[in-house]
Design an enzyme around this catalytic site. Structure first.
Site, short mmCIF file in Angstrom:
data_model
loop_
_atom_site.label_atom_id
_atom_site.label_comp_id
_atom_site.label_asym_id
_atom_site.label_seq_id
_atom_site.Cartn_x
_atom_site.Cartn_y
_atom_site.Cartn_z
N SER A 72 35.82 45.78 51.33
CA SER A 72 37.02 45.05 51.72
C SER A 72 36.61 43.91 52.63
O SER A 72 35.66 44.03 53.40
CB SER A 72 38.03 45.96 52.43
OG SER A 72 39.26 45.28 52.53
C1 LIG Z 1 38.51 40.95 49.07
S1 LIG Z 1 39.63 42.19 49.60
C2 LIG Z 1 41.19 41.35 49.56
C3 LIG Z 1 41.24 40.15 50.44
C4 LIG Z 1 42.62 39.68 50.80
N1 LIG Z 1 43.44 39.32 49.67
C5 LIG Z 1 42.63 38.56 51.81
O1 LIG Z 1 43.72 38.07 52.09
O2 LIG Z 1 41.59 38.14 52.33
C6 LIG Z 1 39.76 43.23 48.18
C7 LIG Z 1 40.63 44.44 48.38
O3 LIG Z 1 40.92 45.01 47.10
C8 LIG Z 1 41.20 46.37 47.31
N2 LIG Z 1 41.17 47.09 46.02
C9 LIG Z 1 40.08 47.51 45.33
N3 LIG Z 1 40.46 48.15 44.21
C10 LIG Z 1 41.82 48.15 44.18
C11 LIG Z 1 42.79 48.65 43.27
N4 LIG Z 1 42.43 49.30 42.17
N5 LIG Z 1 44.11 48.46 43.57
C12 LIG Z 1 44.46 47.79 44.70
N6 LIG Z 1 43.58 47.31 45.59
C13 LIG Z 1 42.28 47.46 45.34
C14 LIG Z 1 40.14 46.81 48.31
O4 LIG Z 1 40.53 47.96 49.01
C15 LIG Z 1 40.02 45.56 49.19
O5 LIG Z 1 40.74 45.72 50.39
#
Ligand SMILES: C[S@@+](CC[C@H](N)C(=O)[O-])C[C@H]1O[C@@H](n2cnc3c(N)ncnc32)[C@H](O)[C@@H]1O
Length: 419
Positions: A72
């Site tokens: 994340s």
């Molecule tokens: C790069 S971060 C998101 C960054 C965010 N949008 C921002 O404002 O900076 C990616 C996120 O996707 C989530 N994630 C991974 N697999 C997922 C899934 N199947 N459904 C929902 N969220 C998911 C992770 O927990 C992580 O927190």
């Protein structure tokens, strides 16, 4: 003013100035309303405990790890700006739109809230309750309580029966589950960082029949999808700091490729002359579709490049190919560019018994791409039960929840770059 004495607003404006310059350098336009949102949202409030100077660097801020892997983060500003730009271009602005963001953190959701305004809405979903709790707290602290935060696996519908004008995925996907297509309005848009052939692009996809078809794409990278849509990437080490990345369920005999780079190298050139802004990410997908059998992605540490053992075009992911002949395995990859008078040529390198033939073949495919007008790929995503005869005539990828086809349309009336 030095960075030490700059306040958060100055740091934010300096970051946006850099983003605008970065867009110009890439031949992109930073839309004025996206620029205004970036100048408004205080990124440091989404990275509590991180010094403001770091919060305004143009990089992702990792917020959670599993072992060595980042799972994340607060996404990198340039990626967010480009992906929101893709969405805003496709929808001709975001005001009044209803948006689902997959992968929370709060920062991107706040930018989207600025852009949709009071008549639109933003829902953000994350699979990890720690992330959603954190995002809710940060959104409240920054004054964006209108954003709805949901904890759920985005593989499945989020608010059953609800459809969105924009679904923007901020986590690396390997597949497109049916729920994403089903939750889009008829003229809605899905922006998703999707891995095909081991290479990730942020694709803008629009509904077309019972599937989706792309209209823009950008090079990008993201933390991996978790939950039911997760898909593992495997790596095979071929030398100290040099790996092959295996995707799409490829299999490689690790013992047969170990040390392959120590075999004599053969090099070939496409004999083309291309201008600096040529989008080589498109060439890499072209090569993947032409070298399907044995296609892999080579990545290398800087130390390995500096030592001269390998000379990839891009050390974070270069198209490569393993071919098996009577004498054993040959590795071929796209090599570093050769510049002459501000124009460049494309090269290939190979190690192994068939190196002369395989470098010539890769150079020929690169020349063919230039001859065809350096076309960009189009991605078609169709339901998993689509019969072969209904697939567009391209390179087909069978994922778990969809079938995909990558096609290239040669450009007419282009000036050939062949010397
Ligand atoms: C790069 S971060 C998101 C960054 C965010 N949008 C921002 O404002 O900076 C990616 C996120 O996707 C989530 N994630 C991974 N697999 C997922 C899934 N199947 N459904 C929902 N969220 C998911 C992770 O927990 C992580 O927190």
């Amino acid at each position: 003013m030095s960075v030490d004495t700059m306040g958060s607003e100055d740091l934010r404006n300096a970051m946006v100035d850099r983003l605008a310059a970065d867009h110009t350098a890439k031949g992109l336009v930073l839309r004025p309303e996206v620029e205004a949102a970036l100048r408004t949202v205080p990124r440091e409030l989404y990275a509590p405990g991180v010094p403001a100077e770091e919060a305004y660097e143009n990089t992702a801020i990792v917020t959670k790890r599993r072992g060595d892997e980042s799972i994340s983060s607060v996404s990198a500003p340039f990626l967010i700006a480009e992906m929101i730009g893709q969405a805003a271009d496709a929808l001709d602005g975001l005001e009044g739109r209803h948006v689902l963001e997959i992968g929370s953190g709060g920062y991107n959701a706040s930018l989207l809230a600025e852009l949709v305004g009071a008549s639109g809405s933003v829902t953000t979903v994350d699979i990890d309750p720690e992330v959603t709790d954190r995002a809710s707290a940060c959104l409240a602290a920054a004054g964006y309580e209108s954003v709805k935060v949901v904890c759920s696996d985005a593989e499945y519908p989020i608010e059953p029966g609800r459809r969105y004008d924009l679904i923007i995925v901020t986590v690396g996907a390997w597949d497109v589950p049916p729920a994403w297509r089903d939750q889009l309005t008829d003229d809605g848009v899905l922006v998703v960082p999707l891995r095909t052939f081991g290479m990730t692009r942020s694709w803008t996809l629009r509904p077309s029949g019972n599937g989706l078809v792309s209209e823009s794409h950008r090079l990008c990278g993201f933390v991996p999808m978790q939950g039911d849509g997760a898909h593992e990437i495997r790596y095979v080490d071929i030398a100290e700091g040099v790996h092959l990345r295996l995707d799409e369920d490829e299999k490689v005999d690790a013992a047969a490729v170990e040390g392959i780079l120590s075999r004599p190298v053969v090099e070939a050139w496409a004999g083309v002359s291309l201008p600096p802004r040529t989008v080589l990410a498109d060439l890499d997908l072209w090569l993947a579709t032409r070298l399907r059998e044995g296609f892999v992605v080579l990545s290398a540490q800087q130390e390995a490049v500096d030592s001269g053992i390998v000379a990839p075009a891009w050390r974070f992911g270069t198209p490569a190919n393993l071919s098996e002949g009577d004498g054993g395995i040959t590795l071929t990859y796209r090599s570093a560019l050769r510049w002459t008078d501000r124009m460049f040529d494309l090269g290939a390198r190979a190690h192994g018994p068939d190196a002369e033939a395989t470098v010539a073949r890769m150079a020929g495919h690169m020349r063919a791409w230039v001859d065809a007008g350096s076309p960009a790929p189009t991605l078609h995503v169709l339901p998993a039960d689509t019969p072969d005869g209904d697939l567009p005539d391209g390179a087909v990828l069978d994922k778990r929840r969809s079938r995909m086809s990558v096609t290239f349309t040669p450009q007419e009336n282009h000036e050939k770059g062949v010397q």
